[in-house]
Write an enzyme that holds these catalytic residues in place. Structure first.
Site, PDB file in Angstrom:
ATOM      1  N   LYS A  91       0.821  -1.220   0.000  1.00 25.51           N
ATOM      2  CA  LYS A  91       0.000   0.000   0.000  1.00 25.51           C
ATOM      3  C   LYS A  91       0.858   1.275   0.000  1.00 25.51           C
ATOM      4  O   LYS A  91       2.055   1.231   0.279  1.00 25.51           O
ATOM      5  CB  LYS A  91      -0.933  -0.034   1.207  1.00 25.51           C
TER       6      LYS A  91
ATOM      7  N   TYR B 128     -12.297  -3.000  -4.165  1.00 26.10           N
ATOM      8  CA  TYR B 128     -12.947  -2.920  -2.853  1.00 26.10           C
ATOM      9  C   TYR B 128     -14.476  -2.910  -2.955  1.00 26.10           C
ATOM     10  O   TYR B 128     -15.138  -2.390  -2.048  1.00 26.10           O
ATOM     11  CB  TYR B 128     -12.444  -1.676  -2.119  1.00 26.10           C
TER      12      TYR B 128
ATOM     13  N   PHE C 143     -16.090   3.232   6.114  1.00 30.72           N
ATOM     14  CA  PHE C 143     -14.712   3.573   5.758  1.00 30.72           C
ATOM     15  C   PHE C 143     -14.457   3.516   4.248  1.00 30.72           C
ATOM     16  O   PHE C 143     -13.333   3.747   3.799  1.00 30.72           O
ATOM     17  CB  PHE C 143     -13.734   2.656   6.503  1.00 30.72           C
TER      18      PHE C 143
ATOM     19  N   ARG D 127      -1.516 -14.606   4.485  1.00 28.38           N
ATOM     20  CA  ARG D 127      -2.333 -13.817   5.421  1.00 28.38           C
ATOM     21  C   ARG D 127      -1.796 -13.920   6.849  1.00 28.38           C
ATOM     22  O   ARG D 127      -1.856 -12.959   7.609  1.00 28.38           O
ATOM     23  CB  ARG D 127      -3.804 -14.223   5.324  1.00 28.38           C
TER      24      ARG D 127
ATOM     25  N   THR E 207      -5.692  -7.470  10.240  1.00 32.07           N
ATOM     26  CA  THR E 207      -5.951  -6.269   9.432  1.00 32.07           C
ATOM     27  C   THR E 207      -5.598  -4.996  10.196  1.00 32.07           C
ATOM     28  O   THR E 207      -5.031  -4.069   9.633  1.00 32.07           O
ATOM     29  CB  THR E 207      -7.450  -6.231   9.030  1.00 32.07           C
TER      30      THR E 207
ATOM     31  N   ARG F  46       2.326  -6.500   9.282  1.00 31.18           N
ATOM     32  CA  ARG F  46       1.604  -5.349   9.863  1.00 31.18           C
ATOM     33  C   ARG F  46       2.046  -5.089  11.304  1.00 31.18           C
ATOM     34  O   ARG F  46       2.104  -3.951  11.745  1.00 31.18           O
ATOM     35  CB  ARG F  46       0.103  -5.580   9.791  1.00 31.18           C
TER      36      ARG F  46
ATOM     37  N   ASN G  29      -2.417   0.271   6.416  1.00 30.80           N
ATOM     38  CA  ASN G  29      -1.978  -0.956   7.102  1.00 30.80           C
ATOM     39  C   ASN G  29      -1.019  -1.797   6.260  1.00 30.80           C
ATOM     40  O   ASN G  29      -1.048  -3.017   6.286  1.00 30.80           O
ATOM     41  CB  ASN G  29      -3.192  -1.767   7.586  1.00 30.80           C
TER      42      ASN G  29
ATOM     43  N   HIS H  79      -2.205  -5.373   1.463  1.00 33.40           N
ATOM     44  CA  HIS H  79      -3.499  -6.024   1.258  1.00 33.40           C
ATOM     45  C   HIS H  79      -3.216  -7.412   0.697  1.00 33.40           C
ATOM     46  O   HIS H  79      -2.288  -7.577  -0.095  1.00 33.40           O
ATOM     47  CB  HIS H  79      -4.347  -5.224   0.261  1.00 33.40           C
TER      48      HIS H  79
ATOM     49  N   GLU I 278      -9.693 -10.365  -7.921  1.00 32.55           N
ATOM     50  CA  GLU I 278      -8.843  -9.169  -7.765  1.00 32.55           C
ATOM     51  C   GLU I 278      -7.646  -9.151  -8.729  1.00 32.55           C
ATOM     52  O   GLU I 278      -7.305  -8.097  -9.273  1.00 32.55           O
ATOM     53  CB  GLU I 278      -8.351  -9.071  -6.307  1.00 32.55           C
TER      54      GLU I 278
END
Ligand code: CMP
Length: 138
Positions: A8, A48, A56, A86, A92, A103, A113, A116, A127
């Site tokens: 990100k 998203y 949000f 993950r 998250t 993270r 964060n 993704h 995606e």
């Protein structure tokens, strides 16, 4: 098996893209395809779409399109890759992510964060094609 991740804007800006990708490579996960882009609004809205309507959502779209990101397809010879990635990313919310996770080591805020990752094969298949053609993934 493939996994799809996005480094990100906060992480790209802080020059920790290489550090993050090294963790996957050191684990034995290969980088199959990768590109640095400034995501457009249409791509962000597709990515998203499941969060549309949530409080949000608007902020999330603004954030992910605010600066450069690195979109990346990972690959490894395990059917547990999505789960492994993950786990390596951590929860998250970086405030809840365990130290030792990406993270937990590099993040502090819920929106910025760091990374993704698609959470299932279905999400990868939805995606990944937003950013990569079939030919790029061969
Ligand atoms: P990500 O894995 O990219 O998926 C959706 C993103 O929305 C999530 O990471 C967070 O960065 C962001 N987000 C902001 N607020 C929330 C929230 N309350 N719950 C879940 N995700 C949130």
């Amino acid at each position: 098996m493939k996994a799809f991740i996005i480094i990100k804007p906060d992480a790209v800006k802080r020059n920790i893209t290489g550090k993050i990708l090294s963790r996957f490579e050191e684990r034995g996960i290969r980088i199959k395809a990768m590109r640095m882009i400034k995501m457009c609004k249409e791509e962000a809205e597709k990515l998203y779409s499941i969060h549309k309507g949530k409080p949000f959502y608007d902020s999330l779209i603004n954030y992910i399109t605010s600066d450069k990101v690195v979109v990346c397809v990972l690959e490894a010879d395990t059917d547990k890759l999505i789960e492994i990635v993950r786990k390596m990313n951590g929860k998250t919310n970086p405030a809840e992510a365990e130290p030792g996770t990406i993270r937990g080591d590099f993040g502090i805020a819920m929106e910025a964060n760091v990374i993704h990752a698609s959470d299932s094969i279905e999400s990868v298949n939805r995606e990944m094609p937003i950013f990569f053609t079939k030919e790029e993934l061969e």
